[in-house]
Design a protein around this motif. Structure first.
Motif, mmCIF file in Angstrom:
data_model
loop_
_atom_site.group_PDB
_atom_site.id
_atom_site.type_symbol
_atom_site.label_atom_id
_atom_site.label_comp_id
_atom_site.label_asym_id
_atom_site.label_seq_id
_atom_site.Cartn_x
_atom_site.Cartn_y
_atom_site.Cartn_z
ATOM 1 N N CYS A 114 0.933 -1.303 -0.065
ATOM 2 C CA CYS A 114 -0.040 0.130 -0.040
ATOM 3 C C CYS A 114 0.967 1.181 0.006
ATOM 4 O O CYS A 114 2.117 0.883 -0.124
ATOM 5 N N ASP A 115 0.417 2.367 -0.018
ATOM 6 C CA ASP A 115 1.010 3.672 -0.067
ATOM 7 C C ASP A 115 1.489 3.983 1.369
ATOM 8 O O ASP A 115 0.942 4.765 2.225
ATOM 9 N N TRP A 116 3.002 3.443 1.872
ATOM 10 C CA TRP A 116 3.431 3.822 2.998
ATOM 11 C C TRP A 116 3.719 5.177 3.267
ATOM 12 O O TRP A 116 3.746 5.620 4.386
ATOM 13 N N SER A 117 3.775 6.238 2.298
ATOM 14 C CA SER A 117 4.086 7.454 2.592
ATOM 15 C C SER A 117 2.719 8.161 2.910
ATOM 16 O O SER A 117 2.847 9.268 3.432
ATOM 17 N N SER A 118 1.713 7.345 3.183
ATOM 18 C CA SER A 118 0.585 8.038 3.677
ATOM 19 C C SER A 118 0.471 8.062 5.141
ATOM 20 O O SER A 118 -0.474 8.616 5.734
ATOM 21 N N PHE A 119 1.353 7.100 5.716
ATOM 22 C CA PHE A 119 1.489 7.110 7.149
ATOM 23 C C PHE A 119 2.391 8.300 7.495
ATOM 24 O O PHE A 119 2.934 8.888 7.192
ATOM 25 N N PRO A 120 1.900 8.701 9.100
ATOM 26 C CA PRO A 120 2.905 9.639 9.784
ATOM 27 C C PRO A 120 4.357 9.211 9.763
ATOM 28 O O PRO A 120 4.599 7.850 9.952
ATOM 29 N N GLU A 121 5.174 9.879 9.593
ATOM 30 C CA GLU A 121 6.676 9.639 9.611
ATOM 31 C C GLU A 121 6.780 9.082 11.218
ATOM 32 O O GLU A 121 6.533 9.757 12.033
ATOM 33 N N ILE A 122 7.520 7.950 11.071
ATOM 34 C CA ILE A 122 7.939 7.468 12.333
ATOM 35 C C ILE A 122 9.409 7.334 12.624
ATOM 36 O O ILE A 122 10.048 6.858 11.995
ATOM 37 N N GLU A 123 10.067 7.780 13.941
ATOM 38 C CA GLU A 123 11.462 7.622 14.092
ATOM 39 C C GLU A 123 11.621 6.387 15.040
ATOM 40 O O GLU A 123 10.897 6.260 15.857
ATOM 41 N N LEU A 124 12.723 5.851 14.443
ATOM 42 C CA LEU A 124 13.245 4.698 15.501
ATOM 43 C C LEU A 124 13.622 4.980 16.714
ATOM 44 O O LEU A 124 14.128 5.992 16.751
ATOM 45 N N PRO A 125 13.366 4.334 17.799
ATOM 46 C CA PRO A 125 13.674 4.815 19.054
ATOM 47 C C PRO A 125 15.401 4.554 18.941
ATOM 48 O O PRO A 125 15.984 3.899 17.926
ATOM 49 N N ALA A 126 16.019 4.986 19.772
ATOM 50 C CA ALA A 126 17.684 5.354 20.083
ATOM 51 C C ALA A 126 17.844 3.604 20.370
ATOM 52 O O ALA A 126 17.225 2.895 20.947
ATOM 53 N N ALA A 127 19.101 3.186 19.967
ATOM 54 C CA ALA A 127 19.576 1.927 20.339
ATOM 55 C C ALA A 127 19.757 1.724 21.913
ATOM 56 O O ALA A 127 20.008 2.757 22.321
ATOM 57 N N GLU A 128 19.571 0.561 22.614
ATOM 58 C CA GLU A 128 19.430 0.423 23.910
ATOM 59 C C GLU A 128 19.518 -0.857 24.432
ATOM 60 O O GLU A 128 19.294 -1.968 23.696
ATOM 61 N N VAL A 129 20.492 -0.831 25.514
ATOM 62 C CA VAL A 129 20.963 -2.381 26.145
ATOM 63 C C VAL A 129 20.420 -2.129 27.617
ATOM 64 O O VAL A 129 20.949 -1.211 28.183
ATOM 65 N N ARG A 130 20.137 -3.112 28.151
ATOM 66 C CA ARG A 130 19.775 -3.423 29.354
ATOM 67 C C ARG A 130 20.452 -4.586 30.104
ATOM 68 O O ARG A 130 20.225 -5.605 29.410
ATOM 69 N N HIS A 131 21.034 -4.232 31.304
ATOM 70 C CA HIS A 131 21.830 -5.320 31.804
ATOM 71 C C HIS A 131 21.013 -5.567 33.193
ATOM 72 O O HIS A 131 21.017 -4.627 33.978
ATOM 73 N N PHE A 132 20.722 -6.927 33.470
ATOM 74 C CA PHE A 132 20.122 -7.329 34.748
ATOM 75 C C PHE A 132 20.953 -8.367 35.393
ATOM 76 O O PHE A 132 21.249 -9.545 34.707
ATOM 77 N N GLN A 133 21.607 -8.197 36.572
ATOM 78 C CA GLN A 133 22.163 -9.293 37.647
ATOM 79 C C GLN A 133 21.014 -9.793 38.369
ATOM 80 O O GLN A 133 20.946 -9.192 39.491
ATOM 81 N N LEU A 134 20.573 -11.069 38.120
ATOM 82 C CA LEU A 134 19.322 -11.788 39.139
ATOM 83 C C LEU A 134 20.092 -12.830 39.691
ATOM 84 O O LEU A 134 20.987 -13.531 39.264
ATOM 85 N N GLU A 135 19.201 -13.345 40.541
ATOM 86 C CA GLU A 135 19.438 -14.691 41.298
ATOM 87 C C GLU A 135 19.397 -15.674 40.287
ATOM 88 O O GLU A 135 20.501 -16.753 40.166
#
Length: 239
Positions: A114-135
């Protein structure tokens, strides 16, 4: 907070951490001040202290964490630099595209129907890393921007071809200019999302057909435990 101490009668300042009424200091900070070696052995997961060797600043490992949204296929030995300063090394990727529910590697990203240009422009979120030390283990979550786009493009094709959300192959808009479908590429903490893995286009289709107009929150994460790749997890919620 900064804590004043004396070393051989000379005043020094170290950053202190008050936890449950006790003062704690980073071992590296003490090693730097006193002049003995402090190192982390990732293979044995051991802190190694050598008072016979002078302190040396550890050079951070080069991180391969993707930042531009391109496809990232992890390899054994890849190192991911975490926001807390940890260098997380990937040790096993045998589950990548090889589990009971996956027949093979995913293909390229969806192409427009379909026509993707008809959709609002969407910006990718920033790259992200999450680190967890759990039991239960040491976990790493890497935001997978490439697979997030797979979710986005799949939904755009659905919305651009559905009679309730499109017209003539374009996204429909309301009288006040609001789009029939709004897409958000991250999920706020206050929103409870549905998770699935591995990738199944039908999961997006079923959710969309249950309530075509609306706002869709979506994101994808690569999940590791103790260096071992577990899965790429897809999260989505419609409101």
């Amino acid at each position: 907070m900064d804590q004043k101490l004396t070393l051989n009668g000379n005043p020094i300042t170290l950053t202190g951490y008050n936890i449950n009424g006790n003062n704690y200091f980073m071992l590296r900070d003490i090693g730097r001040a006193v002049g003995f070696s402090v190192a982390w052995n990732g293979s044995t997961r051991t802190v190694e202290i050598d008072t016979a060797r002078p302190y040396e600043e550890e050079q951070p490992a080069d991180s391969v964490a993707p930042t531009d949204g391109s496809r990232y296929v992890p390899q054994v030995g890849d190192t991911i630099r975490c926001p807390d300063g940890t260098d997380y090394t990937i040790t096993d990727v045998s589950r990548w595209d090889k589990n009971a529910f996956v027949s093979g590697p995913l293909g390229e990203l969806p192409q427009p129907t379909c026509d993707w240009s008809s959709f609002p422009e969407i910006e990718l979120p920033a790259a992200e890393v999450r680190h967890f030390q759990l039991e239960s283990g040491e976990y790493l979550f890497i935001r997978n921007l490439y697979e997030t786009r797979r979710m986005q493009y799949t939904l755009q094709n659905l919305a651009g071809n559905h009679p309730d959300t499109s017209k003539d192959g374009k996204l429909a808009y309301g009288g006040k200019g609001s789009p029939a479908v709004s897409i958000k590429l991250s999920i706020p903490s206050e929103i409870s999302a549905y998770s699935f893995w591995p990738w199944r286009e039908s999961e997006i289709e079923n959710l969309f057909h249950s309530c075509p107009p609306g706002t869709y929150y979506m994101e994808a994460w690569d999940v590791y435990k103790d260096g071992v790749f577990q899965r790429t997890e897809y999260n989505i919620r419609a409101v």
